[in-house]
Write a protein that holds these residues in place. Sequence first.
Motif, PDB file in Angstrom:
ATOM      1  N   ASN A 157      89.194 128.063 -96.428  1.00 56.51           N
ATOM      2  CA  ASN A 157      89.585 128.198 -95.017  1.00 56.51           C
ATOM      3  C   ASN A 157      88.434 127.882 -94.064  1.00 56.51           C
ATOM      4  O   ASN A 157      88.525 128.157 -92.873  1.00 56.51           O
ATOM      5  CB  ASN A 157      90.115 129.621 -94.753  1.00 56.51           C
TER       6      ASN A 157
ATOM      7  N   ARG B  41      80.911 137.371 -96.310  1.00 58.21           N
ATOM      8  CA  ARG B  41      81.735 136.232 -95.906  1.00 58.21           C
ATOM      9  C   ARG B  41      81.432 135.966 -94.438  1.00 58.21           C
ATOM     10  O   ARG B  41      81.482 136.889 -93.616  1.00 58.21           O
ATOM     11  CB  ARG B  41      83.220 136.538 -96.104  1.00 58.21           C
ATOM     12  N   LEU B  42      81.105 134.726 -94.137  1.00 58.39           N
ATOM     13  CA  LEU B  42      80.821 134.313 -92.764  1.00 58.39           C
ATOM     14  C   LEU B  42      82.012 133.518 -92.247  1.00 58.39           C
ATOM     15  O   LEU B  42      82.413 132.535 -92.879  1.00 58.39           O
ATOM     16  CB  LEU B  42      79.579 133.418 -92.737  1.00 58.39           C
ATOM     17  N   SER B  43      82.542 133.949 -91.111  1.00 58.97           N
ATOM     18  CA  SER B  43      83.692 133.254 -90.526  1.00 58.97           C
ATOM     19  C   SER B  43      83.352 132.880 -89.091  1.00 58.97           C
ATOM     20  O   SER B  43      82.765 133.685 -88.366  1.00 58.97           O
ATOM     21  CB  SER B  43      84.913 134.179 -90.494  1.00 58.97           C
TER      22      SER B  43
ATOM     23  N   ASP C  60      83.124 145.081 -91.657  1.00 67.67           N
ATOM     24  CA  ASP C  60      82.584 144.067 -90.751  1.00 67.67           C
ATOM     25  C   ASP C  60      81.185 144.456 -90.314  1.00 67.67           C
ATOM     26  O   ASP C  60      80.940 145.617 -89.972  1.00 67.67           O
ATOM     27  CB  ASP C  60      83.488 143.930 -89.523  1.00 67.67           C
TER      28      ASP C  60
ATOM     29  N   ALA D 254      87.537 135.673 -85.447  1.00 64.44           N
ATOM     30  CA  ALA D 254      87.230 136.999 -86.001  1.00 64.44           C
ATOM     31  C   ALA D 254      86.937 138.031 -84.935  1.00 64.44           C
ATOM     32  O   ALA D 254      86.903 139.211 -85.221  1.00 64.44           O
ATOM     33  CB  ALA D 254      86.032 136.889 -86.934  1.00 64.44           C
TER      34      ALA D 254
ATOM     35  N   MET E  84      78.956 133.699 -85.756  1.00 66.09           N
ATOM     36  CA  MET E  84      79.718 133.912 -86.985  1.00 66.09           C
ATOM     37  C   MET E  84      79.953 135.410 -87.184  1.00 66.09           C
ATOM     38  O   MET E  84      79.037 136.218 -87.030  1.00 66.09           O
ATOM     39  CB  MET E  84      78.951 133.368 -88.196  1.00 66.09           C
TER      40      MET E  84
ATOM     41  N   ASP F 279      88.881 131.531-104.864  1.00 66.68           N
ATOM     42  CA  ASP F 279      89.161 130.678-103.697  1.00 66.68           C
ATOM     43  C   ASP F 279      89.743 129.338-104.146  1.00 66.68           C
ATOM     44  O   ASP F 279      89.202 128.685-105.050  1.00 66.68           O
ATOM     45  CB  ASP F 279      87.869 130.453-102.915  1.00 66.68           C
TER      46      ASP F 279
ATOM     47  N   ASP G 205      85.456 129.269 -94.224  1.00 65.48           N
ATOM     48  CA  ASP G 205      84.447 130.328 -94.278  1.00 65.48           C
ATOM     49  C   ASP G 205      83.363 129.968 -95.297  1.00 65.48           C
ATOM     50  O   ASP G 205      83.508 129.013 -96.072  1.00 65.48           O
ATOM     51  CB  ASP G 205      85.085 131.655 -94.702  1.00 65.48           C
ATOM     52  N   THR G 206      82.301 130.753 -95.267  1.00 65.54           N
ATOM     53  CA  THR G 206      81.208 130.575 -96.215  1.00 65.54           C
ATOM     54  C   THR G 206      80.923 131.914 -96.878  1.00 65.54           C
ATOM     55  O   THR G 206      80.782 132.927 -96.192  1.00 65.54           O
ATOM     56  CB  THR G 206      79.933 130.103 -95.480  1.00 65.54           C
TER      57      THR G 206
END
Lengths: 437, 437
Positions: B358, B424-426, B403, B431, B393, B329, B360-361
């Motif tokens: 971006n 990955r949390l968005s 997903d 999303a 999220m 990243d 995200d986490t």
Amino acid sequence: MLSLLPLASVALDNGVARTPPMGWMTWERFRCTADGGDVAGGGTSQPSCAEDPENCISERLVRQHAEIMARPEWRGAGYEYLNIDDCWENWRRSPGGKLTPNSTRFPHGMRALADYVHSLGLKLGTYNDMGTETCGGYPGECKDESCSLPGYMGVDAATYAGWGIDSLKMDGCHSVHTHGVLDPAYRCMGEALNRTGRPVLYSCSWPDYIRTAKGEAPVNYTETAMRCNMWRMYNDIQDSYESVSGIIDWVGDHAEANGMLAAQGPGAWNDPDMLLVGNFGLSLTQAKAQMALWSIMAAPLMMGNDLRRLSEEMKAVLLAREVIAVDQDPLGKQGRRVFQLKGSQCGAHDVWARPLANGDTAVVLWNRGVCGTHSLLGFDWPTVGVADASRRMAVRDLFEQRDLGVHAGSFSSFVDLSGVLMLRLSPAEGAEHRGAS
Amino acid sequence: MLSLLPLASVALDNGVARTPPMGWMTWERFRCTADGGDVAGGGTSQPSCAEDPENCISERLVRQHAEIMARPEWRGAGYEYLNIDDCWENWRRSPGGKLTPNSTRFPHGMRALADYVHSLGLKLGTYNDMGTETCGGYPGECKDESCSLPGYMGVDAATYAGWGIDSLKMDGCHSVHTHGVLDPAYRCMGEALNRTGRPVLYSCSWPDYIRTAKGEAPVNYTETAMRCNMWRMYNDIQDSYESVSGIIDWVGDHAEANGMLAAQGPGAWNDPDMLLVGNFGLSLTQAKAQMALWSIMAAPLMMGNDLRRLSEEMKAVLLAREVIAVDQDPLGKQGRRVFQLKGSQCGAHDVWARPLANGDTAVVLWNRGVCGTHSLLGFDWPTVGVADASRRMAVRDLFEQRDLGVHAGSFSSFVDLSGVLMLRLSPAEGAEHRGAS
């Protein structure tokens, strides 16, 4: 030199387990996935069947595994017992004082399950505990902590036999762990099983509970072998290579203590606990190490895994024909650790050896190192019990099923890190026509 | 919130390693398989090339690995550096004082090897030591233990650059491990490399040698990051899950000490050492754990394995596209351990989290238990750095590329023993069109 041990002839005379029992057992992989709540044996909360239905201790899980184990490759390799461990019972005995399986998880009952397992040519085992409760808190065989006799043993033995149970593991949670309490209790349950007239493999956790009790006299393995078909000596296995290594080290360190090795033989086996092969904690290399060392120890080969989810590589380890042949050798003499180099990250290794019925010798070279590349390990004949130090011996790799040539006096080879080379040594006159590779 | 750290802008300005370096290195798997004899760094004898030609530190080994790493799947994933570690040199410098590669094992020399590696679109790294000898006893950069400057650094830097070397690891055996000796030596070598005009990734073992010296002031990570592109903070990795776990625990425990985490960023990376994936000591489950935790730590992904003998399952771990994307990243911000439950065989776990460019986490749930069945683990948003505790999220499984739905406030899932779930949390608004599974 290779005659049967005198004690083997006085082992429990129920006719079962003339070679180490082979099969599958629920505990290691599925634990107490059951009714939820804290489980004493595990230390913390386990998933419940509601959360994790696929892994629920249930007739469905046993039937799924029976159907796999009935396939020719498994049954032909010798796997036979399907053993249910803790957490199969209803929380309370029936008004008449009988045990019943959990009504939701075993809706058709134990008799139907045993019939199904038998119809597949397999055997069914179950579990209880020499205390007021099992480790998971389900009804035990005793009415009080000191296990006043006969507790529920007579009625439960009749229940197990009536269901068609072929094996019973007796654990020891929630009891006083002294010779005074456990010795008569384990004798009583064994006698109760014998009185049913049904041959039931009797698996005792007795020695391990005596071992961990404070201030008690040592385990009497001689009596254990007269009373039980197999017995746990040491800690529960956990899903890690560290746990496997710790068990093997303990057996190697204590083989001569209290007659542990002398007591075992056909019908009476030291049990280092379940095989982890195919679970999360062992690499393929380490899985082979457990399989090899269990086999050279003449250990019961009880898989504690999920047969529904097993890679082809791990399956091949569990089906390694010539490795299993060492485990099941009719002489039934447990191998010994004959050499150990400790203390270094590179080069640390064990050598284990076991005499076989036809005069061959099984050897395991176990690389204990962690430093990157494989190591060149070896041994000479006297170290592994071949008295003639210069004799020509054919050496065969038992996992690879490959001849490694005829050697005189010694053998060496690279061995993978945390892995083994498992060998059979045969006097060369009988093997030379096979040729050397 | 996601702005670059101030220190990142003062990192070594040679333009290399703007994201964590990826590649392969000889040491972990092949050690000093070379000329035989005792190797100081290993503690005991290693196999020699005569005994073990397939694993010999040689141009052949590097070329074989270069040819594999040049394939689209590896090169496309980002693997780039082929780094030779110790034991590549002739035992003595040339009469003119120059280093030469072992004439038998590198018969065509380093320039030819670098040209070949470059022709495949890859980069070549090499190794030396900030002492009188390397750990394996080959010629080092210093003329005495106190490393009077400039030692051989100027001439060697010119040699490396002349060969077309792209990366240099500087070890620290056979030297005095004090700030007084190592600080000027590591500065000197870095400046010598800069003077060549060739961009050479500079990998320093400096902090680890200061850390283990008695009575020294703490490591100055701020200066390390100004001088080196990556640096080792802790013990050499060994081929075991215990070693992997020990390194991760150390990083988790010491992240805030001496500015270790604050110092890293694009061009300057904390290096927890090589990836073991595909070797002997890690199960598939554990291999995923190392890959996930290295990636959330923004660690260099230097494989220390044998690419010629890699199972498809292990290869898939090393090529996990969305996991590597976290490692690479562009924000370059090392993740932190944000939760740890220790001390129990069942239920012990870590939660690690990392903010991404971006917004995200990335999250790793690591099950540290060994007791048989998987565990239900979870976390809430504030724990992983999502400030709005009830925000919706989208959660994605990065190994499975699947997903897992939109969640508000928290997430939980079963995680394999000794394994991870990497997520990955968005923010859900971006999303939701992907839909939940």
